[in-house]
Design a protein around this motif. Structure first.
Motif, PDB file in Angstrom:
ATOM      1  N   ARG A   1       0.827  -1.199   0.000  1.00 43.49           N
ATOM      2  CA  ARG A   1       0.000   0.000   0.000  1.00 43.49           C
ATOM      3  C   ARG A   1       0.862   1.250   0.000  1.00 43.49           C
ATOM      4  O   ARG A   1       0.385   2.343   0.227  1.00 43.49           O
ATOM      5  CB  ARG A   1      -0.919  -0.035   1.216  1.00 43.49           C
ATOM      6  CG  ARG A   1      -1.724  -1.316   1.256  1.00 43.49           C
ATOM      7  CD  ARG A   1      -2.686  -1.310   2.401  1.00 43.49           C
ATOM      8  NE  ARG A   1      -3.515  -0.138   2.373  1.00 43.49           N
ATOM      9  CZ  ARG A   1      -3.889   0.511   3.459  1.00 43.49           C
ATOM     10  NH1 ARG A   1      -3.498   0.117   4.623  1.00 43.49           N
ATOM     11  NH2 ARG A   1      -4.655   1.577   3.361  1.00 43.49           N
TER      12      ARG A   1
ATOM     13  N   GLY B   1      -9.497   4.209   1.263  1.00 46.61           N
ATOM     14  CA  GLY B   1      -8.877   2.982   1.772  1.00 46.61           C
ATOM     15  C   GLY B   1      -9.581   2.455   3.005  1.00 46.61           C
ATOM     16  O   GLY B   1      -9.352   1.329   3.431  1.00 46.61           O
TER      17      GLY B   1
ATOM     18  N   ILE C   1      -7.150   3.571  12.962  1.00 44.34           N
ATOM     19  CA  ILE C   1      -6.967   3.034  11.620  1.00 44.34           C
ATOM     20  C   ILE C   1      -6.254   4.046  10.733  1.00 44.34           C
ATOM     21  O   ILE C   1      -5.365   3.690   9.959  1.00 44.34           O
ATOM     22  CB  ILE C   1      -8.332   2.609  11.034  1.00 44.34           C
ATOM     23  CG1 ILE C   1      -8.811   1.372  11.794  1.00 44.34           C
ATOM     24  CG2 ILE C   1      -8.236   2.305   9.562  1.00 44.34           C
ATOM     25  CD1 ILE C   1     -10.254   1.066  11.622  1.00 44.34           C
TER      26      ILE C   1
ATOM     27  N   THR D   1      -2.439   4.051  11.768  1.00 45.25           N
ATOM     28  CA  THR D   1      -1.732   2.834  11.387  1.00 45.25           C
ATOM     29  C   THR D   1      -1.641   2.718   9.868  1.00 45.25           C
ATOM     30  O   THR D   1      -0.643   2.229   9.349  1.00 45.25           O
ATOM     31  CB  THR D   1      -2.412   1.589  11.977  1.00 45.25           C
ATOM     32  OG1 THR D   1      -3.809   1.697  11.782  1.00 45.25           O
ATOM     33  CG2 THR D   1      -2.119   1.454  13.447  1.00 45.25           C
ATOM     34  N   SER D   2      -2.676   3.200   9.127  1.00 50.67           N
ATOM     35  CA  SER D   2      -2.524   3.101   7.667  1.00 50.67           C
ATOM     36  C   SER D   2      -1.524   4.137   7.161  1.00 50.67           C
ATOM     37  O   SER D   2      -0.874   3.900   6.151  1.00 50.67           O
ATOM     38  CB  SER D   2      -3.824   3.217   6.889  1.00 50.67           C
ATOM     39  OG  SER D   2      -4.867   3.644   7.644  1.00 50.67           O
TER      40      SER D   2
ATOM     41  N   THR E   1       1.901   2.466   6.883  1.00 47.14           N
ATOM     42  CA  THR E   1       2.147   1.608   5.727  1.00 47.14           C
ATOM     43  C   THR E   1       2.018   2.364   4.408  1.00 47.14           C
ATOM     44  O   THR E   1       2.533   1.913   3.392  1.00 47.14           O
ATOM     45  CB  THR E   1       1.230   0.381   5.749  1.00 47.14           C
ATOM     46  OG1 THR E   1      -0.037   0.758   6.241  1.00 47.14           O
ATOM     47  CG2 THR E   1       1.799  -0.684   6.638  1.00 47.14           C
TER      48      THR E   1
ATOM     49  N   GLY F   1       2.473  -4.043   5.601  1.00 45.74           N
ATOM     50  CA  GLY F   1       1.796  -3.322   4.536  1.00 45.74           C
ATOM     51  C   GLY F   1       1.624  -4.075   3.241  1.00 45.74           C
ATOM     52  O   GLY F   1       1.080  -3.542   2.291  1.00 45.74           O
TER      53      GLY F   1
ATOM     54  N   SER G   1      -6.073  -7.339   2.000  1.00 41.06           N
ATOM     55  CA  SER G   1      -5.851  -6.316   2.999  1.00 41.06           C
ATOM     56  C   SER G   1      -4.486  -6.542   3.628  1.00 41.06           C
ATOM     57  O   SER G   1      -3.878  -7.596   3.493  1.00 41.06           O
ATOM     58  CB  SER G   1      -6.950  -6.335   4.052  1.00 41.06           C
ATOM     59  OG  SER G   1      -6.955  -7.571   4.696  1.00 41.06           O
TER      60      SER G   1
ATOM     61  N   GLY H   1      -1.321  -4.119   6.223  1.00 43.44           N
ATOM     62  CA  GLY H   1      -1.031  -2.844   6.855  1.00 43.44           C
ATOM     63  C   GLY H   1      -1.227  -2.917   8.348  1.00 43.44           C
ATOM     64  O   GLY H   1      -1.904  -3.803   8.851  1.00 43.44           O
TER      65      GLY H   1
ATOM     66  N   SER I   1      -2.971  -1.358  10.236  1.00 39.05           N
ATOM     67  CA  SER I   1      -4.319  -1.193  10.779  1.00 39.05           C
ATOM     68  C   SER I   1      -4.997  -2.539  11.003  1.00 39.05           C
ATOM     69  O   SER I   1      -5.979  -2.617  11.721  1.00 39.05           O
ATOM     70  CB  SER I   1      -5.166  -0.322   9.859  1.00 39.05           C
ATOM     71  OG  SER I   1      -5.081  -0.784   8.550  1.00 39.05           O
TER      72      SER I   1
END
Lengths: 265, 198
Positions: A9, A69, A121, A124-125, A128, B73, B81, B83, B85
């Protein structure tokens, strides 16, 4: 799809957050996950939200892209919100429709907890999105060094991560190729009762495993031919540099924690 | 630690992580794996195989690293999915439980290599997957979402009982598949002979 698998990502941009050391970003994210739980009233949640928005702004990532996302987790947030609205019974009754009663405490809890989820979220995203999987692997390898004392093979684990990064797209391609090859031989995957379809998977999985094992063997032979002897005394191609910016980032999180601690009720 | 990880161990574990990524997303490559509108993931299937093929220790290690790769990630979890999160997602417990699943299956099949043992070990692995995953899900809702009293433990189990029959069938398939893989293909392969003499 293949590109998605290779880069994960990660969005390659030029921003202060992208330039941070992956170790600093990892520490920051793990710290943030703990700090979020300090918030418990309007002021603290507002501070947290403002802080997160500042991070998003600094990362130069399009907010709309970031929110798109979130689509897979939106139902989760909605579910949490509804759970609180209908099941928390505190304070005064706000609305009463038939047997459903919505309490003031439930509404407040619902908003707070969904916001907590959303912020967790988002941050944390961000990690990445601004750090490539390879840098995260390097960062994890150095951060986990102390665990070597506990006999955790840190270098070997990081190497496994890198190897899998390299082979995920290859095996995806391979699976696709095997499906086409078997279909060309007359294998029927898409019709028939479930039992037949499960049987049809076997001629797909056997070649996939055989090819994966073959690749593993070849790789191991190539590594040994080049004198691979584990992490002891090994030098690195990509080096990590801890700069003053990274110290600032970690201090900023500590500052946030102190502020939240003072403001919480 | 009994033995250092060799180059072969490392590359096999890495390859199994890549296989897990394929298994988790097999529906997007092969549309036929959708049964009754529900896409099937082969994650548990592959985790059981990791234990049976790589053994308890290496299987567990590779599943642990799989979770790390996803957190770093790379979209290796179901529905592409991945990452950091994922760690707050209530279903992350299932991913972590693959470590225990692989370990248990490995331990059970290392001693006794009969077909019956393989199937039994797979079922044990699947039960571990469910127990650990559901407990984590319950805990995640309680901690992250601070779920109120109404969200009870039995409600979490009720939720999970829907895909149960499908997973029991898949676990039995995994056991039979692992047995055949071990006895027809792997017993003659290069890496088994190397690992036995090492």
């Amino acid at each position: 799809m293949m590109e998605k698998m290779i880069f994960g990502r990660y969005l390659p941009l030029e921003s202060p957050i992208h330039q941070l050391d992956p170790r600093a970003k990892l520490l920051f994210t793990f710290g943030f996950v703990v700090v979020v739980f300090l918030a418990n009233n309007v002021v603290t949640y507002a501070t947290l939200a403002a802080f997160t928005l500042m991070l998003v702004y600094l990362s130069k990532i399009n907010l709309r892209f970031l929110l798109s996302g979130l689509r897979p987790v939106i139902w989760l947030i909605a579910f949490t919100f509804l759970l609180h609205i209908f099941l928390t019974r505190e304070g005064d009754v706000l609305v009463k429709v038939g047997f459903l009663e919505i309490y003031e405490g439930g509404l407040r809890q619902g908003v707070f907890i969904s916001l907590r989820f959303l912020l967790l979220i988002l941050v944390t995203s961000l990690l990445t999105l601004t750090t490539s999987p390879i840098s995260i692997t390097d960062g994890l390898e150095t951060l986990l060094q102390p665990f070597k004392k506990l006999k955790l093979p840190v270098h070997e684990l990081a190497l496994m991560m890198s190897i899998s990064l390299r082979f995920i797209p290859t095996l995806m391609d391979e699976t696709d190729k095997i499906i086409k090859a078997q279909a060309a031989r007359g294998a029927d995957f898409s019709s028939g009762p479930i039992k037949e379809r499960v049987k049809a998977v076997v001629p797909l999985l056997i070649p996939l495993f055989v090819s994966a094992f073959k690749r593993a063997e070849e790789l191991a032979i190539a590594m040994e031919a080049r004198g691979y002897r584990g992490g002891e005394g090994r030098t690195k191609y990509r080096l990590l540099h801890w700069r003053w910016k990274d110290t600032v980032a970690v201090c900023l999180l500590l500052l946030l924690a102190v502020v939240l601690w003072r403001l919480r009720s | 630690m009994k033995r250092k990880l060799t180059a072969l161990d490392i590359s096999l574990a890495g390859m199994f992580i890549a296989l897990m990524a394929v298994g988790a997303n097999i529906t997007s490559i092969a549309p036929f794996m959708v049964v009754g509108g529900v896409p099937i993931t082969l994650q548990t299937f592959f985790a059981i195989l990791a234990g049976a093929v790589l053994g308890s220790r290496l299987g567990a290690v590779s599943m642990g690293v799989y979770a790390l790769v996803g957190l770093a990630g790379v979209p290796v979890f179901a529905k592409f999915s991945g990452g950091m999160s994922a760690i707050v997602s209530p279903t992350f417990g299932f991913i972590l439980s693959f470590v225990l699943t692989a370990y248990a299956v490995g331990k059970l099949t290392e001693r006794n290599q009969s077909l019956r043992m393989y199937v039994a070990a797979s079922l044990v692995g699947m039960v571990i997957n469910y127990v650990a995953g559901t407990n984590w899900m319950y805990m995640a809702y309680k901690v992250w979402a601070a779920a109120p009293e109404g969200f009870t433990y039995s409600l979490a189990w009720l939720w999970m009982s829907v895909p149960l029959p499908k997973d029991i069938a898949l676990a039995i398939c995994a056991g039979v598949f692992a047995y055949r893989l071990e006895h027809r293909i792997l017993s003659r392969s290069y890496f088994r002979t190397v690992r036995k003499t090492a």
